[in-house]
Write an enzyme that holds these catalytic residues in place. Structure first.
Site, PDB file in Angstrom:
ATOM      1  N   SER A 146       0.853  -1.193   0.000  1.00 41.09           N
ATOM      2  CA  SER A 146       0.000   0.000   0.000  1.00 41.09           C
ATOM      3  C   SER A 146       0.881   1.232   0.000  1.00 41.09           C
ATOM      4  CB  SER A 146      -0.888   0.028   1.246  1.00 41.09           C
ATOM      5  OG  SER A 146      -1.444   1.330   1.434  1.00 41.09           O
ATOM      6  N   TYR A 159      -1.237  -0.974  10.500  1.00 38.99           N
ATOM      7  CA  TYR A 159      -1.453  -1.312   9.083  1.00 38.99           C
ATOM      8  C   TYR A 159      -0.269  -0.826   8.254  1.00 38.99           C
ATOM      9  CZ  TYR A 159      -3.613  -1.101   4.429  1.00 38.99           C
ATOM     10  OH  TYR A 159      -3.884  -1.250   3.082  1.00 38.99           O
TER      11      TYR A 159
HETATM   12  N1  LIG Z   1      -8.825  -0.891  -1.348  1.00 42.00           N
HETATM   13  C1  LIG Z   1      -7.823  -0.037  -1.232  1.00 42.00           C
HETATM   14  O1  LIG Z   1      -7.970   1.183  -1.375  1.00 42.00           O
HETATM   15  C2  LIG Z   1      -6.457  -0.522  -0.887  1.00 42.00           C
HETATM   16  C3  LIG Z   1      -6.219  -1.852  -0.552  1.00 42.00           C
HETATM   17  N2  LIG Z   1      -4.934  -2.250  -0.281  1.00 42.00           N
HETATM   18  C4  LIG Z   1      -4.628  -3.640   0.033  1.00 42.00           C
HETATM   19  O2  LIG Z   1      -5.144  -4.459  -1.002  1.00 42.00           O
HETATM   20  C5  LIG Z   1      -5.520  -5.736  -0.469  1.00 42.00           C
HETATM   21  C6  LIG Z   1      -6.951  -6.037  -0.849  1.00 42.00           C
HETATM   22  O3  LIG Z   1      -7.737  -4.973  -0.346  1.00 42.00           O
HETATM   23  P1  LIG Z   1      -9.272  -4.830  -0.744  1.00 42.00           P
HETATM   24  O4  LIG Z   1      -9.538  -5.503  -2.043  1.00 42.00           O
HETATM   25  O5  LIG Z   1      -9.605  -3.403  -0.574  1.00 42.00           O
HETATM   26  O6  LIG Z   1      -9.931  -5.692   0.443  1.00 42.00           O
HETATM   27  P2  LIG Z   1     -11.434  -6.187   0.619  1.00 42.00           P
HETATM   28  O7  LIG Z   1     -11.657  -6.241   2.097  1.00 42.00           O
HETATM   29  O8  LIG Z   1     -12.325  -5.421  -0.228  1.00 42.00           O
HETATM   30  O9  LIG Z   1     -11.361  -7.699   0.071  1.00 42.00           O
HETATM   31  C7  LIG Z   1     -10.574  -8.550   0.795  1.00 42.00           C
HETATM   32  C8  LIG Z   1     -10.586  -9.919   0.157  1.00 42.00           C
HETATM   33  O10 LIG Z   1      -9.752 -10.738   0.944  1.00 42.00           O
HETATM   34  C9  LIG Z   1     -10.531 -11.719   1.635  1.00 42.00           C
HETATM   35  N3  LIG Z   1     -10.029 -11.743   3.008  1.00 42.00           N
HETATM   36  C10 LIG Z   1     -10.087 -10.744   3.917  1.00 42.00           C
HETATM   37  N4  LIG Z   1      -9.488 -11.150   5.063  1.00 42.00           N
HETATM   38  C11 LIG Z   1      -9.048 -12.418   4.844  1.00 42.00           C
HETATM   39  C12 LIG Z   1      -8.364 -13.380   5.626  1.00 42.00           C
HETATM   40  N5  LIG Z   1      -8.008 -13.106   6.887  1.00 42.00           N
HETATM   41  N6  LIG Z   1      -8.084 -14.570   5.077  1.00 42.00           N
HETATM   42  C13 LIG Z   1      -8.437 -14.858   3.800  1.00 42.00           C
HETATM   43  N7  LIG Z   1      -9.077 -13.980   2.994  1.00 42.00           N
HETATM   44  C14 LIG Z   1      -9.371 -12.784   3.528  1.00 42.00           C
HETATM   45  C15 LIG Z   1     -11.987 -11.279   1.508  1.00 42.00           C
HETATM   46  O11 LIG Z   1     -12.880 -12.378   1.445  1.00 42.00           O
HETATM   47  P3  LIG Z   1     -13.438 -13.054   2.818  1.00 42.00           P
HETATM   48  O12 LIG Z   1     -13.955 -11.952   3.686  1.00 42.00           O
HETATM   49  O13 LIG Z   1     -14.502 -14.008   2.348  1.00 42.00           O
HETATM   50  O14 LIG Z   1     -12.275 -13.781   3.430  1.00 42.00           O
HETATM   51  C16 LIG Z   1     -11.940 -10.595   0.154  1.00 42.00           C
HETATM   52  O15 LIG Z   1     -11.917 -11.571  -0.873  1.00 42.00           O
HETATM   53  C17 LIG Z   1      -5.278  -5.639   1.034  1.00 42.00           C
HETATM   54  O16 LIG Z   1      -4.035  -6.209   1.348  1.00 42.00           O
HETATM   55  C18 LIG Z   1      -5.260  -4.133   1.295  1.00 42.00           C
HETATM   56  O17 LIG Z   1      -4.472  -3.809   2.423  1.00 42.00           O
HETATM   57  C19 LIG Z   1      -3.868  -1.389  -0.337  1.00 42.00           C
HETATM   58  C20 LIG Z   1      -4.074  -0.070  -0.636  1.00 42.00           C
HETATM   59  C21 LIG Z   1      -5.385   0.451  -0.932  1.00 42.00           C
HETATM   60  C1  LIG Z   2      -4.479   3.360   1.055  1.00 43.98           C
HETATM   61  C2  LIG Z   2      -4.701   2.485   2.262  1.00 43.98           C
HETATM   62  O1  LIG Z   2      -4.136   1.255   2.096  1.00 43.98           O
HETATM   63  C3  LIG Z   2      -6.166   2.471   2.502  1.00 43.98           C
HETATM   64  O2  LIG Z   2      -6.357   3.159   3.736  1.00 43.98           O
HETATM   65  C4  LIG Z   2      -7.409   2.614   4.404  1.00 43.98           C
HETATM   66  O3  LIG Z   2      -8.033   3.107   5.309  1.00 43.98           O
HETATM   67  C5  LIG Z   2      -7.681   1.275   3.944  1.00 43.98           C
HETATM   68  O4  LIG Z   2      -7.254   0.466   5.001  1.00 43.98           O
HETATM   69  C6  LIG Z   2      -6.869   1.137   2.655  1.00 43.98           C
HETATM   70  O5  LIG Z   2      -6.025   0.044   2.760  1.00 43.98           O
END
Ligand SMILES: NC(=O)C1=CN([C@@H]2O[C@H](COP(=O)(O)OP(=O)(O)OC[C@H]3O[C@@H](n4cnc5c(N)ncnc54)[C@H](OP(=O)(O)O)[C@@H]3O)[C@@H](O)[C@H]2O)C=CC1
Ligand SMILES: C[C@H](O)[C@@H]1OC(=O)[C@H](O)[C@@H]1O
Length: 256
Positions: A146, A159
């Site tokens: 991130s 985080y």
């Molecule tokens: N969205 C954003 O703006 C940003 C996201 N990120 C990173 O990108 C990645 C994905 O984020 P995002 O798509 O927004 O997340 P979401 O919460 O929207 O989706 C998360 C996905 O991961 C699964 N998941 C969540 N926790 C677990 C777990 N403990 N074990 C297995 N599966 C898990 C969920 O399915 P289920 O709940 O069924 O397990 C779902 O498929 C993360 O690492 C996040 O930190 C980084 C920067 C920005």
């Molecule tokens: C950009 C960050 O990763 C973003 O900030 C948040 O609050 C969420 O946790 C996303 O990961």
């Protein structure tokens, strides 16, 4: 002659958190690029839905229903599910979570949840994937970090620490595994509209503040991130390792 292939045909990819948001976008892009996918997440019906969607592209899909914190369960399900002759070519550590809190208020239990989900699982699952990649002298590991791992955000110190750790893990694993032709890279997204950020991005004032810190003045589209993930999984990135590509509309370079 100079245009490499971005195809993932005959490749087996594993994506953690493959059923929503960024992981789902990567999974669909990989299937469209020709990869078979190990679909990993906690919610069984979502996992099976996405496996069916992967199959609709003519690719094989393998369901793994587990929490990445229980990475041994993921490993045993994979070993029991994929054909003996198959080995993993691409591993995407995408699953991640955040508990947004001020540093003065952080509790031990929150720390453990965030650190185990975002960091510990990514290391041990990378180790599992790399053992089979080493045997065949090739592989791609992609860590979803991130911008919070590179610049200070007010969305949680723990985080941010875990996302920084993924960037450093990417460099060190790239160093150790380069001789096995295993490429380890990371992607550092800025905000994308997903279930993780849905509530935050419903706040118009907050979105305006995000845009004011983003040279491109907009939030990214998931396919704009999936493209980077396809690049890092394909032969087009075969001389790149240890790098973090920030897909952030310019946010991390915005000084003043
Ligand atoms: N969205 C954003 O703006 C940003 C996201 N990120 C990173 O990108 C990645 C994905 O984020 P995002 O798509 O927004 O997340 P979401 O919460 O929207 O989706 C998360 C996905 O991961 C699964 N998941 C969540 N926790 C677990 C777990 N403990 N074990 C297995 N599966 C898990 C969920 O399915 P289920 O709940 O069924 O397990 C779902 O498929 C993360 O690492 C996040 O930190 C980084 C920067 C920005
Ligand atoms: C950009 C960050 O990763 C973003 O900030 C948040 O609050 C969420 O946790 C996303 O990961």
């Amino acid at each position: 002659m100079y245009l490499p292939s971005f195809s993932l045909h005959n490749k087996l990819a594993a994506v953690t958190g493959a059923t929503k948001g960024i992981g789902y976008a990567i999974t669909m892009a990989y299937a469209e690029a020709g990869a078979d996918i190990i679909v990993i997440a906690r919610t069984e019906e979502d996992v099976h839905r996405v496996v069916q969607e992967v199959k609709s592209y003519g690719q094989k899909g393998y369901p793994v229903v587990a929490d990445v914190k229980d990475y041994l369960s993921i490993i045993s399900q994979i070993e029991a599910t994929i054909p003996d002759e198959s080995t993993i070519d691409i591993w995407v550590n995408n699953a991640g979570m955040n508990i947004r809190n001020n540093a003065l208020e952080v509790q031990d239990e929150e720390w453990e949840q965030i650190v185990q989900t975002n960091m510990k699982s990514a290391f041990f699952l990378s180790q599992y994937a790399a053992r089979q990649m080493k045997d065949k002298q090739e592989g791609k590991i992609i860590n979803i970090s991130s911008v919070a791992g590179h610049v200070a955000l007010r969305t949680g110190v723990v985080y941010g620490m875990t996302k920084s750790a993924l960037i450093q893990m990417t460099k060190t694993l790239a160093l150790e595994w380069g001789e096995y032709n295993i490429h380890v890279n990371a992607i550092g997204p800025w905000y994308f509209n997903t279930p993780l950020t849905e509530k935050l991005l419903k706040n118009e004032e907050y979105v305006e503040e995000i845009k004011s810190r983003t040279p491109m003045r907009r939030i990214g589209e998931l396919k704009e991130l999936a493209g980077t993930a396809v690049f890092l999984a394909s032969e087009a990135s075969n001389y790149m390792t240890g790098q973090t590509l920030f897909v952030d509309g310019g946010m991390t370079i915005y000084g003043f």
